[in-house]
Write a protein that holds these residues in place. Structure first.
Motif, mmCIF file in Angstrom:
data_model
loop_
_atom_site.group_PDB
_atom_site.id
_atom_site.type_symbol
_atom_site.label_atom_id
_atom_site.label_comp_id
_atom_site.label_asym_id
_atom_site.label_seq_id
_atom_site.Cartn_x
_atom_site.Cartn_y
_atom_site.Cartn_z
ATOM 1 N N ARG A 17 -13.859 17.777 8.696
ATOM 2 C CA ARG A 17 -14.328 19.156 8.838
ATOM 3 C C ARG A 17 -13.679 19.695 10.107
ATOM 4 O O ARG A 17 -13.681 19.034 11.140
ATOM 5 N N VAL A 18 -13.133 20.895 10.012
ATOM 6 C CA VAL A 18 -12.478 21.534 11.155
ATOM 7 C C VAL A 18 -13.236 22.808 11.472
ATOM 8 O O VAL A 18 -13.364 23.696 10.629
ATOM 9 N N GLU A 19 -13.785 22.876 12.690
ATOM 10 C CA GLU A 19 -14.485 24.069 13.175
ATOM 11 C C GLU A 19 -13.901 24.415 14.531
ATOM 12 O O GLU A 19 -14.222 23.765 15.526
ATOM 13 N N GLY A 20 -12.986 25.390 14.536
ATOM 14 C CA GLY A 20 -12.281 25.710 15.768
ATOM 15 C C GLY A 20 -11.405 24.526 16.157
ATOM 16 O O GLY A 20 -10.596 24.064 15.370
ATOM 17 N N SER A 21 -11.607 24.014 17.367
ATOM 18 C CA SER A 21 -10.838 22.848 17.800
ATOM 19 C C SER A 21 -11.602 21.541 17.574
ATOM 20 O O SER A 21 -11.117 20.469 17.898
ATOM 21 N N ARG A 22 -12.788 21.646 17.005
ATOM 22 C CA ARG A 22 -13.615 20.459 16.760
ATOM 23 C C ARG A 22 -13.310 19.871 15.381
ATOM 24 O O ARG A 22 -13.315 20.572 14.374
ATOM 25 N N THR A 24 -14.418 16.727 12.728
ATOM 26 C CA THR A 24 -15.451 15.755 12.404
ATOM 27 C C THR A 24 -15.047 14.965 11.169
ATOM 28 O O THR A 24 -14.588 15.553 10.182
ATOM 29 N N ALA A 149 -4.629 20.202 10.768
ATOM 30 C CA ALA A 149 -5.587 21.036 11.501
ATOM 31 C C ALA A 149 -4.961 21.578 12.781
ATOM 32 O O ALA A 149 -5.162 22.739 13.147
#
Length: 156
Positions: A17-22, A24, A149
């Motif tokens: 999962r990519v949320e901004g630069s995070r 998971t 990503a």
């Protein structure tokens, strides 16, 4: 995001999962095919196995390692056929597939395009703490997803 390391003997896959630069870790695995199985059945097994992964995790997009030319032309042809089955599974699910050269994936994940598998796996342990990785092919697939990503939106 689905990362793919296509191979006829064992295709690796990884979902992040990519949320901004995070980033998971969600899941990873490997889709092996028996070497004694006829080619058409091996390719069908790859395609249906990946279709099941896509159905379970519903990624928004995918990324795969680009094909490279082996010294053995037969190995290159088998890799190309496996990639075709993998890309067909993605296409049937309506996924866009970005493709990245192995050296670019290593550079994006480790910092050098000459990194070996041990270095890639060590960096995955840092980037995806606690993730249990199914094997070398799954690790390569996760690296492809992470690289995509980082590279998304950049000119190729």
């Amino acid at each position: 995001m689905l990362g793919l390391d296509p191979s006829l003997s064992c295709t690796g896959w990884g979902v992040i999962r990519v949320e901004g630069s995070r980033i998971t870790h969600i899941a990873n695995g490997q889709l092996p095919t028996p070497p004694k199985m006829p080619m058409a059945q091996r390719l069908a097994k790859l395609q249906s196995g990946l279709a099941a992964v896509i159905a379970e995790h519903a990624p928004a997009r995918a990324a795969a390692e680009e094909i490279f030319v082996n010294k053995n032309p037969q190995s290159t042809l088998k890799l190309a056929q496996a990639r075709g089955a993998v890309l067909a599974a993605c296409g049937a699910a309506g996924l866009t597939v970005n493709e990245h050269a192995a050296r670019l994936v290593k550079k994006a994940v480790v910092g050098t395009g000459a990194a070996d598998k041990t270095q890639v796996q060590a960096m995955l342990a840092v980037l995806l703490p606690g993730a249990k990785i199914a094997g070398a092919d799954a690790a390569d697939a996760l690296a492809v997803a992470i690289a995509d990503a980082h590279l998304a939106g950049r000119p190729r």
